[in-house]
Write a protein that holds these residues in place. Structure first.
Motif, PDB file in Angstrom:
ATOM      1  N   PRO A   1      34.684 -62.902   9.513  1.00 23.47           N
ATOM      2  CA  PRO A   1      35.448 -63.141  10.742  1.00 23.47           C
ATOM      3  C   PRO A   1      34.583 -63.636  11.887  1.00 23.47           C
ATOM      4  N   GLY A   2      35.216 -64.379  12.808  1.00 24.20           N
ATOM      5  CA  GLY A   2      34.553 -64.743  14.043  1.00 24.20           C
ATOM      6  C   GLY A   2      34.246 -63.509  14.872  1.00 24.20           C
ATOM      7  N   CYS A   3      33.386 -63.677  15.873  1.00 25.14           N
ATOM      8  CA  CYS A   3      32.922 -62.500  16.615  1.00 25.14           C
ATOM      9  C   CYS A   3      34.045 -61.829  17.399  1.00 25.14           C
ATOM     10  N   SER A   4      35.083 -62.573  17.791  1.00 24.44           N
ATOM     11  CA  SER A   4      36.174 -61.945  18.538  1.00 24.44           C
ATOM     12  C   SER A   4      37.056 -61.070  17.651  1.00 24.44           C
ATOM     13  N   PRO A   5      37.611 -61.586  16.534  1.00 27.16           N
ATOM     14  CA  PRO A   5      38.396 -60.691  15.677  1.00 27.16           C
ATOM     15  C   PRO A   5      37.557 -59.599  15.021  1.00 27.16           C
TER      16      PRO A   5
END
Length: 454
Positions: free
Chosen positions: A441-445
């Motif tokens: 996952p990307g750092c935000s999710p």
């Protein structure tokens, strides 16, 4: 079995009382590398891009420090930079000055240095964040495709979480893009930062680059997989810069053929070739664009478009550049429709095969526009020769900003075949060939973790 992130958390915890202060909390973040399945090379012209978050991730552990010093450790390399190098008198310095100071202080071989410090600078200048002190940053940087964006994203996410900064994922990604261009010296566009920040594991991120807006995500059909191959240090970026110039030249010539001023053309098409439309482009404009045109001949008639530096002695592939942007948008939209429709097993097989054909078609259109390289061509031929019977459905050269040489759509069980291709080609070309898969996952999710116990 502990995950890679869990192992990094244990590593950061073990540094309490040594690299980190034992009494203050530590914020941890992760961000993936990336590759584009389709559209990344033509995104500059407005084409829809389908981005994939790879499994290889950068991990960051950050602890605010009252001392105005930024200390970064990655592996055996540790260095520091006074916060005063980024800001003076409570105000951030200009990007050019920050870039020079960051470059002068960079440890030998530490490519991640400018990306990490660029995240600090972009938050200060773009989001008006004021850092009252310095920080200690423990970084485990990935070295796979899309690494640069993951270095900046993991650092930026750990910073905003540690300091309680409220910022949308998109704005965080745009800050990482600014950091790459203004501090790191290489702006690869919005796609990479958007994937490293916003993507969901196992989903394509659909990016509309007009400007950079996420158009949702798309699960890959069951039994399929996306892989990236990289030869040596990855492809050159020269072809991409030349393509961007050729696309701007094509846009200006089409506006002239349509009897529109540049301002009127922007009002109609928004500044993007992709908005002209495939049918209208084919009927009215494609054949008006010369296959090859010197910069000198273009400048003599049209002058230089704003923000574009045209080399008089360079030959530009205008027709191929215009075609790639317009038809690339159609290819990406078609692939999205096929993947969304892949519900039944029989339909899924047909749709995946069609997406593989679209990828191959994209590859050779990119080559006509001066993108990609011989390594990508030869690897694409090897993938095609292995074929569907061995689980390989299609391949193309991705956006050079990803650092990957080739992206491959395959069946989930085709890793062995791809590793064999990588090994054979490494023997032929004399350079290492890496294979990168998985998805994270990307750092935000992904969110952040915190070590706060004593």
């Amino acid at each position: 079995m502990p995950s890679e992130f869990d192992r990094f958390i244990a590593q950061a915890r073990a540094e309490r009382g040594s690299f980190f202060d034992a009494a203050r909390p530590i914020t941890l973040a992760r961000a993936p590398g990336w590759v584009d399945l389709l559209g990344g090379a033509a995104a500059h012209g407005g084409a829809l891009a389908l981005g994939w978050p790879l499994g290889g991730s950068t991990f960051a552990a950050l602890q605010p420090d009252p001392e105005p010093m930024i200390r970064i450790r990655a592996g055996d390399v540790e260095s520091c930079l006074p916060l005063e190098a980024l800001a003076s008198g409570g105000r951030p310095r200009e990007y050019a000055e920050i870039a020079a100071r960051v470059a002068d202080s960079a440890p030998v071989g530490a490519a991640w240095w400018s990306a990490a410090l660029g995240a600090w600078a972009a938050l200060m200048r773009e989001e008006f964040v004021v850092f009252s002190g310095g920080a200690r940053l423990l970084l485990r940087p990935t070295d796979g495709p899309g690494a640069r964006e993951s270095w900046a994203a993991a650092t930026a996410q750990s910073l905003v979480s540690a300091y309680g900064v409220r910022i949308s994922p998109r704005e965080l990604a745009m800050g990482c893009q600014v950091a790459a261009g203004r501090v790191g010296g290489r702006d690869g566009g919005a796609l990479g930062p958007m994937i490293s920040v916003c993507a969901t594991a196992g989903e394509l991120l659909l990016l509309n680059p007009q400007p950079a807006w996420q158009s949702g995500g798309l699960h890959m059909p069951h039994g399929s997989a996306i892989w990236a191959l990289r030869v040596g240090d990855g492809p050159s970026h020269r072809g991409e810069a030349r393509y961007h110039i050729a696309a701007a030249m094509a846009y200006r010539m089409i506006a002239d053929a349509a009897e529109l001023t540049p301002q009127q053309a922007d009002a109609r098409w928004g500044g993007y070739l992709a908005n002209i439309g495939t049918a209208i482009f084919a009927r009215r404009y494609r054949d008006l664009l010369p296959p090859r045109l010197s910069g000198a001949d273009f400048l003599a008639r049209y002058g230089s478009p704003p923000g574009v530096i045209i080399a008089p002695d360079e030959i530009y592939p205008l027709r191929a550049a215009g075609t790639l942007a317009v038809e690339g948008h159609l290819r990406s939209r078609s692939a999205v429709a096929l993947l969304r429709a892949a519900a039944s097993k029989a339909q899924r097989e047909d749709d995946l095969l069609l997406v593989g054909e679209i990828m191959a078609d994209s590859h050779w259109h990119q080559r006509a526009a001066g993108l990609g390289d011989l390594h990508a061509d030869r690897l694409a031929d090897m993938v095609d020769a292995a074929g569907v019977d061995r689980g390989l459905l299609g391949a193309r050269a991705p956006a050079s900003a990803s650092g990957a040489t080739l992206v491959v759509l395959a069946r989930a069980g085709a890793e062995g075949e791809l590793r064999a291709i990588a090994e054979r080609y490494a023997q032929v070309c004399g350079e290492p060939v890496g294979l990168f898969g998985g998805s994270a996952p990307g750092c935000s999710p992904a969110g952040t973790r915190e070590i706060a116990d004593n």
